[in-house]
Design a protein around this motif. Sequence first.
Motif, short mmCIF file in Angstrom:
data_model
loop_
_atom_site.label_atom_id
_atom_site.label_comp_id
_atom_site.label_asym_id
_atom_site.label_seq_id
_atom_site.Cartn_x
_atom_site.Cartn_y
_atom_site.Cartn_z
N GLY A 486 0.79 -1.22 0.00
CA GLY A 486 0.00 0.00 0.00
C GLY A 486 0.82 1.27 0.00
N ARG A 487 2.12 1.17 -0.26
CA ARG A 487 3.00 2.34 -0.14
C ARG A 487 3.80 2.65 -1.40
N ASP A 488 4.31 1.62 -2.08
CA ASP A 488 5.15 1.89 -3.25
C ASP A 488 5.07 0.71 -4.21
N ASN A 489 5.74 0.84 -5.32
CA ASN A 489 5.77 -0.23 -6.32
C ASN A 489 7.09 -0.18 -7.08
N PHE A 490 7.22 -1.04 -8.06
CA PHE A 490 8.39 -1.00 -8.94
C PHE A 490 7.92 -1.32 -10.36
N GLY A 491 8.67 -0.83 -11.32
CA GLY A 491 8.33 -1.05 -12.72
C GLY A 491 9.47 -1.75 -13.45
N ILE A 492 9.15 -2.82 -14.17
CA ILE A 492 10.11 -3.51 -15.02
C ILE A 492 9.80 -3.06 -16.45
N LEU A 493 10.65 -2.23 -16.99
CA LEU A 493 10.41 -1.56 -18.26
C LEU A 493 11.41 -2.09 -19.29
N ARG A 494 10.91 -2.77 -20.30
CA ARG A 494 11.80 -3.42 -21.26
C ARG A 494 11.36 -3.10 -22.69
N THR A 495 12.34 -2.76 -23.50
CA THR A 495 12.10 -2.45 -24.91
C THR A 495 13.06 -3.27 -25.76
N PHE A 496 12.54 -3.84 -26.84
CA PHE A 496 13.33 -4.73 -27.70
C PHE A 496 13.23 -4.27 -29.15
N ASP A 531 16.86 -2.90 -20.71
CA ASP A 531 16.28 -3.51 -19.52
C ASP A 531 16.41 -2.55 -18.35
N ASP A 532 15.29 -1.98 -17.92
CA ASP A 532 15.27 -1.02 -16.81
C ASP A 532 14.35 -1.52 -15.71
N ARG A 533 14.77 -1.27 -14.49
CA ARG A 533 13.94 -1.52 -13.32
C ARG A 533 13.99 -0.27 -12.45
N VAL A 534 12.82 0.34 -12.23
CA VAL A 534 12.77 1.60 -11.48
C VAL A 534 11.83 1.43 -10.30
N LEU A 535 11.93 2.38 -9.35
CA LEU A 535 11.15 2.32 -8.12
C LEU A 535 10.13 3.45 -8.11
N GLY A 536 8.86 3.11 -7.82
CA GLY A 536 7.80 4.11 -7.73
C GLY A 536 7.50 4.46 -6.30
N ASP A 537 6.94 5.66 -6.08
CA ASP A 537 6.69 6.13 -4.72
C ASP A 537 5.27 5.88 -4.25
N SER A 538 4.45 5.14 -5.04
CA SER A 538 3.10 4.80 -4.62
C SER A 538 2.64 3.58 -5.41
N VAL A 545 12.22 6.01 -10.33
CA VAL A 545 13.61 6.47 -10.28
C VAL A 545 14.53 5.27 -10.13
N TYR A 546 15.80 5.46 -10.52
CA TYR A 546 16.78 4.38 -10.41
C TYR A 546 17.41 4.33 -9.02
N THR A 547 17.54 5.46 -8.37
CA THR A 547 18.19 5.50 -7.07
C THR A 547 17.16 5.38 -5.97
N MET A 548 17.61 4.94 -4.78
CA MET A 548 16.71 4.82 -3.64
C MET A 548 17.51 5.09 -2.37
N PRO A 549 16.82 5.50 -1.29
CA PRO A 549 17.52 5.75 -0.02
C PRO A 549 18.09 4.46 0.55
N LYS A 566 14.45 -3.47 -1.07
CA LYS A 566 15.90 -3.60 -1.07
C LYS A 566 16.43 -4.11 -2.40
N VAL A 567 15.54 -4.58 -3.28
CA VAL A 567 15.97 -5.01 -4.59
C VAL A 567 16.47 -3.79 -5.35
N THR A 568 17.68 -3.86 -5.86
CA THR A 568 18.28 -2.70 -6.49
C THR A 568 17.65 -2.43 -7.83
N ALA A 569 17.68 -1.18 -8.23
CA ALA A 569 17.22 -0.80 -9.56
C ALA A 569 18.21 -1.30 -10.59
N LYS A 570 17.79 -1.22 -11.86
CA LYS A 570 18.62 -1.77 -12.92
C LYS A 570 18.48 -0.93 -14.17
#
Length: 692
Positions: A486-496, A531-538, A545-549, A566-570
């Motif tokens: 209920g607080r954040d999410n992550f996105g796996i964004l891939r283009t080929f 291949d990108d993995r980013v972190l969302g704030d809701s 974003v790629y970086t996180m605290p 804790k899974v790192t962005a990519k």
Amino acid sequence: MQSSTQQMRDPRRAVTGCSNWTPLFWSRRKEPSFLLTLRMRTSVVLCPRTQNASRTNMRMVAKVIARFCVLVLLLTPIPVSAQVVNPEVAGSVVESESGDAIVGATVSVEIEGRVIGTVTDPEGFFTLQVPEESRVLIVRALGYAEARVAIDPLSAGDQDLQIILTAAPLRIGGVQVLAPQEENYERLPGTATSVPEIALRQIQAVGTQELLESVPGIFGATDDGFGNARLSIGIRGLNPRRSSRVLVLEDGIPIQPAVYVYPNMYYNPPVDRIQGVEVIKGSAAIRYGPQTMGGVINYITSRPRLEPGGSAGLTFGANGYASAFAELGGFGSERMRSEIQLLGKRGDGFRQNNEFEQLNGTLKTTIRTGPRSTLFLKANGDYEESGATYTGLTEFSFNSDPSFNPKTNDQFSVRRASLDAIYSKVHGPNLSALTRAYFSVFDRRWWRENDVFIRATQLDAYLSNPSSVSFVAPFDPGDKVRIGNGRDNFGILRTFYAAGVEQAYTWSHGLGGLGAELEIGARLHAERFIDDRVLGDSPTARVGVYTMPDPDDAENEVVASNTAAKVTAKAQNYETVALAIFASERLSLGALEVTPGVRFELFEQERVNRLSGSRLEDRTTAVVLPGLGLNWDLGGMNIFGGIHRGFTPPSSGTLNVVSFGSDVEDGGLDVEAEKSWNLEAGLRTSGSLVTT
């Protein structure tokens, strides 16, 4: 048998001395039924041979007739069941010029949306039982114009139809991995299965996974309930996860997002626009690559019709499923024909918050570039969006409600566009050429809320106010429920991006007095994978974003309470350039055919890690993949066997798991491809255990 059949067709021959005899009941079906036999017997009573029977005999006759009427009333259900025996239409399908039989042609009728059909046998003959209301017989064969023949099923049994098909260069092209005739499958040095158009229309599968699971040796596991966008099938026991050990083609062209570095099937063509499917599992698979370990699946799409026309259909099902498909084609000139296909489908899925929708459009054109050459062009666009999630069920959730899914904000979306060109040319009676060129771009975005576990007793509180509950570890004892934080999410964004060109030749020739057929060709292929993995704030974020605290920072309440964060962005880019060369020779040694073949793969894989100083890592791989197949014709039976080298290039997942790029000093990639030796042997025959 023929004389008795003729006798049944003309019952007057069974009754002598009655020139003006007229049957009271008669059916014009080709096969006599039980009801018909009883009625013919009564005709002897209705037409006695003499006119001077005594009154006593007449009374006896009357009693017999009365008893017979009672018997008919008692046996009423039997005639009703006999009436379902449909009349039979039989005939042959031949070529217009040579008169040769066409093997494997589909012969069918369509009645109220149902398709009833068969295929011609090795002699070109067919037999088909059709409903009485059938009026048109539809005959199709690859490389020939479709034929529609008017029929009257009630009288068709009195004649054998000969249906003549005319060659249609607009439809000829290298669009199939295997030849359509059954005899070519029998000559294949290994196992193969063909699902023709008639079978596809009878199965009426919702997705291709449902269709493929009907093929022997294939098994699947689906997570979307329809097996459409995310195909997961395995061949001969290999892991079915995203079909990464299987080569998937459409009209002979690879359709996996990045066939060398990321073959996972996150795109799958809708079953509505597929005309046939071929599956190869033996040594013949080395003709295609780079995956030669599990086998080859080739989807066959239809070609533009020769005459203006179209069709449309609506399908409805459970869980809000609805599908609309329409096609219009045959427009153009004598040298060029085009067709457009449009598809829209949606559904609610089999779990909560699992709805999906899909839009797919295809434009196809066939051009006759010469008397013995054709060019086929196909452009396709696909859009898909669904509430797909990876959140599974705990034992408590499954027992309470198997459809439970708390993820209201997870979203999986696909955008794909492709352009294919297939050019075929017959240079002479023994030499033909085939050229394939292709380009595709595929974008996949998957946003998922981070998972946590709560106690089952807190579920109601969570559903009313997600922030009011505390999380527990997955291994804590007691009943638990898996939910979103209920607080954040992550996105796996891939283009080929993928593009390639392939040139192949088939040459029939003699070799030392033996019949031989050589197939040789090469393919140049290039692909790029972002291949990108980013972190969302809701949970609803669609930008991240790629970086996180620092997760150890106690002041960062969100991250500290969420172990999944804790899974790192990519941010990684992969590129592959590949050259493949293949050759196979089929040698005929009387009843024995030997097919040696070889495939050579040379490719370079590169990765750039944009979050690690854009460091470049690469590796070049060269591999020779030999194969040998045998096929021995014993007359109505074939013994086959084969051995070939299986191969699967290193995928992006494998490269990450094995610490891709560990050879830092050299800048290389310390990873090897998967290899195997595949052996098979078997017995192949066809026929019927019961003849009628």
